[in-house]
Write a protein that holds these residues in place. Structure first.
Motif, PDB file in Angstrom:
ATOM      1  N   GLY A 228       0.777  -1.228   0.000  1.00 36.27           N
ATOM      2  CA  GLY A 228       0.000   0.000   0.000  1.00 36.27           C
ATOM      3  C   GLY A 228       0.809   1.277   0.000  1.00 36.27           C
ATOM      4  N   ALA A 229       2.127   1.165  -0.160  1.00 35.49           N
ATOM      5  CA  ALA A 229       2.969   2.366  -0.145  1.00 35.49           C
ATOM      6  C   ALA A 229       2.918   3.117  -1.475  1.00 35.49           C
ATOM      7  N   GLY A 230       2.295   2.529  -2.464  1.00 34.81           N
ATOM      8  CA  GLY A 230       2.193   3.174  -3.776  1.00 34.81           C
ATOM      9  C   GLY A 230       3.278   2.767  -4.740  1.00 34.81           C
ATOM     10  N   LYS A 231       3.967   1.658  -4.455  1.00 32.83           N
ATOM     11  CA  LYS A 231       5.094   1.227  -5.285  1.00 32.83           C
ATOM     12  C   LYS A 231       4.692   1.007  -6.742  1.00 32.83           C
ATOM     13  N   SER A 232       3.624   0.234  -6.927  1.00 38.90           N
ATOM     14  CA  SER A 232       3.225  -0.128  -8.293  1.00 38.90           C
ATOM     15  C   SER A 232       2.838   1.100  -9.107  1.00 38.90           C
ATOM     16  N   THR A 233       2.009   1.959  -8.535  1.00 41.64           N
ATOM     17  CA  THR A 233       1.543   3.146  -9.268  1.00 41.64           C
ATOM     18  C   THR A 233       2.709   4.054  -9.631  1.00 41.64           C
ATOM     19  N   ILE A 234       3.579   4.304  -8.659  1.00 42.99           N
ATOM     20  CA  ILE A 234       4.719   5.189  -8.889  1.00 42.99           C
ATOM     21  C   ILE A 234       5.708   4.552  -9.871  1.00 42.99           C
ATOM     22  N   ALA A 235       5.937   3.250  -9.734  1.00 39.79           N
ATOM     23  CA  ALA A 235       6.860   2.561 -10.637  1.00 39.79           C
ATOM     24  C   ALA A 235       6.361   2.632 -12.073  1.00 39.79           C
ATOM     25  N   LYS A 236       5.049   2.491 -12.266  1.00 36.86           N
ATOM     26  CA  LYS A 236       4.477   2.593 -13.615  1.00 36.86           C
ATOM     27  C   LYS A 236       4.695   3.990 -14.193  1.00 36.86           C
ATOM     28  N   MET A 237       4.465   5.011 -13.359  1.00 42.09           N
ATOM     29  CA  MET A 237       4.638   6.389 -13.815  1.00 42.09           C
ATOM     30  C   MET A 237       6.082   6.645 -14.229  1.00 42.09           C
ATOM     31  N   LEU A 238       7.015   6.176 -13.404  1.00 36.06           N
ATOM     32  CA  LEU A 238       8.437   6.387 -13.684  1.00 36.06           C
ATOM     33  C   LEU A 238       8.884   5.605 -14.919  1.00 36.06           C
ATOM     34  N   ALA A 239       8.402   4.365 -15.036  1.00 37.04           N
ATOM     35  CA  ALA A 239       8.780   3.541 -16.192  1.00 37.04           C
ATOM     36  C   ALA A 239       8.319   4.186 -17.491  1.00 37.04           C
ATOM     37  N   LYS A 240       7.115   4.736 -17.484  1.00 32.38           N
ATOM     38  CA  LYS A 240       6.605   5.402 -18.688  1.00 32.38           C
ATOM     39  C   LYS A 240       7.419   6.648 -18.994  1.00 32.38           C
ATOM     40  N   LYS A 241       7.741   7.415 -17.961  1.00 30.31           N
ATOM     41  CA  LYS A 241       8.492   8.648 -18.149  1.00 30.31           C
ATOM     42  C   LYS A 241       9.904   8.374 -18.650  1.00 30.31           C
ATOM     43  N   MET A 242      10.529   7.317 -18.131  1.00 34.19           N
ATOM     44  CA  MET A 242      11.915   7.010 -18.461  1.00 34.19           C
ATOM     45  C   MET A 242      12.046   6.023 -19.623  1.00 34.19           C
ATOM     46  N   GLU A 243      10.867   5.506 -20.091  1.00 31.60           N
ATOM     47  CA  GLU A 243      10.859   4.494 -21.156  1.00 31.60           C
ATOM     48  C   GLU A 243      11.565   3.210 -20.725  1.00 31.60           C
ATOM     49  N   TYR A 244      11.312   2.805 -19.488  1.00 35.43           N
ATOM     50  CA  TYR A 244      11.835   1.557 -18.959  1.00 35.43           C
ATOM     51  C   TYR A 244      10.696   0.540 -18.915  1.00 35.43           C
ATOM     52  N   VAL A 245      11.051  -0.722 -18.787  1.00 36.38           N
ATOM     53  CA  VAL A 245      10.053  -1.775 -18.604  1.00 36.38           C
ATOM     54  C   VAL A 245       9.695  -1.848 -17.126  1.00 36.38           C
ATOM     55  N   TYR A 246       8.408  -1.842 -16.836  1.00 35.13           N
ATOM     56  CA  TYR A 246       7.962  -1.947 -15.448  1.00 35.13           C
ATOM     57  C   TYR A 246       7.683  -3.413 -15.106  1.00 35.13           C
ATOM     58  N   VAL A 247       8.244  -3.882 -14.008  1.00 30.28           N
ATOM     59  CA  VAL A 247       8.050  -5.268 -13.578  1.00 30.28           C
ATOM     60  C   VAL A 247       7.391  -5.273 -12.205  1.00 30.28           C
TER      61      VAL A 247
ATOM     62  N   LYS B 236      14.881 -12.346 -12.947  1.00 34.40           N
ATOM     63  CA  LYS B 236      16.276 -12.091 -13.311  1.00 34.40           C
ATOM     64  C   LYS B 236      16.439 -11.965 -14.827  1.00 34.40           C
ATOM     65  N   THR B 237      15.718 -12.798 -15.569  1.00 40.05           N
ATOM     66  CA  THR B 237      15.810 -12.757 -17.031  1.00 40.05           C
ATOM     67  C   THR B 237      15.306 -11.435 -17.575  1.00 40.05           C
ATOM     68  N   ILE B 238      14.156 -10.979 -17.059  1.00 41.59           N
ATOM     69  CA  ILE B 238      13.595  -9.703 -17.502  1.00 41.59           C
ATOM     70  C   ILE B 238      14.569  -8.568 -17.209  1.00 41.59           C
ATOM     71  N   ALA B 239      15.177  -8.601 -16.015  1.00 37.22           N
ATOM     72  CA  ALA B 239      16.105  -7.543 -15.608  1.00 37.22           C
ATOM     73  C   ALA B 239      17.375  -7.535 -16.453  1.00 37.22           C
ATOM     74  N   LYS B 240      17.812  -8.707 -16.864  1.00 37.14           N
ATOM     75  CA  LYS B 240      19.042  -8.812 -17.653  1.00 37.14           C
ATOM     76  C   LYS B 240      18.860  -8.271 -19.058  1.00 37.14           C
ATOM     77  N   GLU B 241      17.659  -8.425 -19.604  1.00 41.93           N
ATOM     78  CA  GLU B 241      17.426  -8.094 -21.002  1.00 41.93           C
ATOM     79  C   GLU B 241      16.857  -6.704 -21.231  1.00 41.93           C
ATOM     80  N   ASN B 242      16.469  -5.993 -20.148  1.00 41.83           N
ATOM     81  CA  ASN B 242      15.807  -4.703 -20.316  1.00 41.83           C
ATOM     82  C   ASN B 242      16.269  -3.686 -19.276  1.00 41.83           C
ATOM     83  N   ASN B 243      16.113  -2.406 -19.594  1.00 42.71           N
ATOM     84  CA  ASN B 243      16.195  -1.369 -18.570  1.00 42.71           C
ATOM     85  C   ASN B 243      14.874  -1.429 -17.815  1.00 42.71           C
ATOM     86  N   ILE B 244      14.930  -1.715 -16.517  1.00 41.64           N
ATOM     87  CA  ILE B 244      13.688  -2.000 -15.807  1.00 41.64           C
ATOM     88  C   ILE B 244      13.575  -1.224 -14.492  1.00 41.64           C
ATOM     89  N   ILE B 245      12.317  -1.036 -14.086  1.00 50.02           N
ATOM     90  CA  ILE B 245      11.993  -0.616 -12.720  1.00 50.02           C
ATOM     91  C   ILE B 245      11.178  -1.756 -12.139  1.00 50.02           C
TER      92      ILE B 245
END
Length: 461
Positions: free
Chosen positions: A12-31, A115-124
């Motif tokens: 409930g800290a808002g991790k998912s919502t904030i991570a999605k916003m940042l991933a879109k802004k930075m063009e990273y993959v959100y996991v 780990k595979t997703i993180a290795k192959e992409n710029n991710i949050i």
């Protein structure tokens, strides 16, 4: 090398919502790792498995197929082929996720995927133990927190908007119980990594929280760049120097005899495809009658290059992974004859760009799959920069294409739709600099055109 950002914190800290916003802004993959655990919990609950029994849950894991799919930047959670993105957000599933995440077999089951997703992409990547267990060497680690009361208030509002009848008191009790479970479990308990930066969002709005974390990330990444030695930076610039590459202005033309022979071959191949599949070709008027064009398509099967060629009046060429050129000699001859040329994935070899433009100079069309890999479920993935760079440098027309069919694999008499979109002119793709912002604009233009065609295909299937 990919950049990994770990975002940990309590429920409930808002991790998912904030991570999605940042991933879109930075063009990273959100996991969203929490969604993966929730999917496991949902599967167990649906199948009446006792989630308090480690043995019972572990015995069912081989039946579970969970993956993350991306559609125009939005993440979808697929459980055994079903999109369960909305079904995994109930309090019951939340509590189940907290329980199954404490089971070592479950954590190992999902660990390799993360780990595979993180290795192959710029991710949050957000979760409970990303910075401590999953990505201990993440470039940036954030520990996001807020008071239990504030987190319960946010979760209660979210559930109410979805029609859930849970009371605030029930949600607060759920938050407190999850906090206890997460911090007291024996396997990978929730805790702040020693090198993580803590951000308390109790008194911050969602936008303020996202801005605060974005500033932390930028500061940390800038610091890492400054620590990089100068020769390395110079080498990177040199690798991206395409100043010697010229636009395709006067491509060669195929002789009428060769084009006649190619036309006969296309008729035969198309006839065979119509027997093997329920083939539907849409937008054929958009297929060019000349050469030196780029076909930019989604990627569904190994037959895609041939399917695209059914309405191409001039022979195509396309990139193929290097391993295919080291096998059976006849097969190697065949794919070369069909216009394939090798590319070593992940090598950063700029010769692929120049080879592509050389092929366009020869008068061939070039087929590119911007996603870089096949999609098993038909969901359009995130496009890579290569297609934008080639299109911008070559300054040739781009024809978006969408290939669609149901299921993971092509089967006999499957309905297959090949749809050619309207031509994107060189003027629309022209750039004055190779800055990431310009590359992003060109890439988005191409991917949006493909996405529209895919959507039309899905409606027709």
């Amino acid at each position: 090398m990919s950049i990994n950002i770990a975002l940990d914190g309590p429920s409930g800290a808002g991790k998912s919502t904030i991570a999605k916003m940042l991933a879109k802004k930075m063009e990273y993959v959100y996991v969203d790792t929490g969604a993966l655990y929730r999917s496991i919990a949902l599967y167990m609950l649906r199948n009446n498995v006792d989630i308090n029994s480690d043995e019972a849950v572990e015995a069912k894991l081989p039946e579970v197929d969970v993956k993350l799919a991306y559609d125009n930047g939005s993440q979808h959670v697929m459980l055994c082929g079903e999109d369960v993105s909305n079904m995994i957000r109930t309090p019951e599933v939340s509590m189940g996720a907290s329980r199954v995440s404490a089971i070592p077999a479950v954590r190992q089951f999902l660990f390799d995927l993360q780990k595979t997703i993180a290795k192959e992409n710029n991710i949050i990547m957000d979760g409970r133990d990303i910075g401590t267990v999953v990505l201990p060497n993440a470039d940036v680690k954030i520990f996001l927190t807020a008071s239990a009361e504030e987190r319960a208030k946010r979760r209660f509002k979210e559930l109410s908007e979805k029609g859930d009848t849970s009371t605030y008191e029930e949600v607060l009790a759920d938050i407190n119980q999850r906090d206890y479970n997460d911090t007291h479990r024996e396997v990978a308990p929730l805790k702040k990594a020693d090198d993580a930066i803590e951000v308390d969002t109790t008194t911050l709005t969602l936008e303020e929280s996202a801005d605060a974390i974005y500033n932390v990330i930028m500061e940390k990444l800038d610091g890492k760049k400054n620590d990089t030695d100068k020769p390395a930076r110079s080498s990177r610039r040199e690798a991206l120097d395409f100043s010697s590459v010229k636009p395709v202005l006067n491509p060669k033309k195929y002789s009428k005899l060769k084009l006649f022979g190619y036309a006969i071959l296309r008729v035969i191949v198309t006839f065979c495809f119509r027997i093997a599949f329920n083939l539907k070709i849409r937008g054929k008027e958009n297929a060019p009658k000349t050469g030196s064009n780029i076909f930019a398509s989604n990627h569904r099967s190994y037959l895609d290059p041939i399917l695209i060629a059914t309405k191409a009046k001039v022979p195509n060429c396309y990139m193929a992974k290097d391993e295919l050129f080291h096998g059976n000699k006849f097969f190697v001859w065949l794919i070369k004859y069909m216009g394939a040329f090798p590319v070593v994935r992940g090598s950063g070899d700029s010769s692929v760009i120049t080879t592509s433009i050389d092929k366009l100079e020869e008068g061939r069309n070039l087929v590119i799959f911007p996603e870089g890999t096949r999609s098993k479920d038909g969901t359009l993935g995130r496009g890579k920069t290569g297609v934008a760079l080639i299109a911008a440098l070559a300054q040739v027309p781009v024809i978006p294409v969408a290939i669609s069919f149901k299921g993971e694999k092509l089967k006999f008499r499957s309905k297959v739709i090949v749809r050619y979109g309207k031509v994107i002119s060189p003027e629309e793709l022209r750039i004055d600099t190779s800055q990431p912002r310009e590359m992003k604009r060109v890439r988005q233009k191409i991917m949006e055109s493909i996405a529209e065609l895919v959507e039309e295909n899905v409606k027709e299937l």
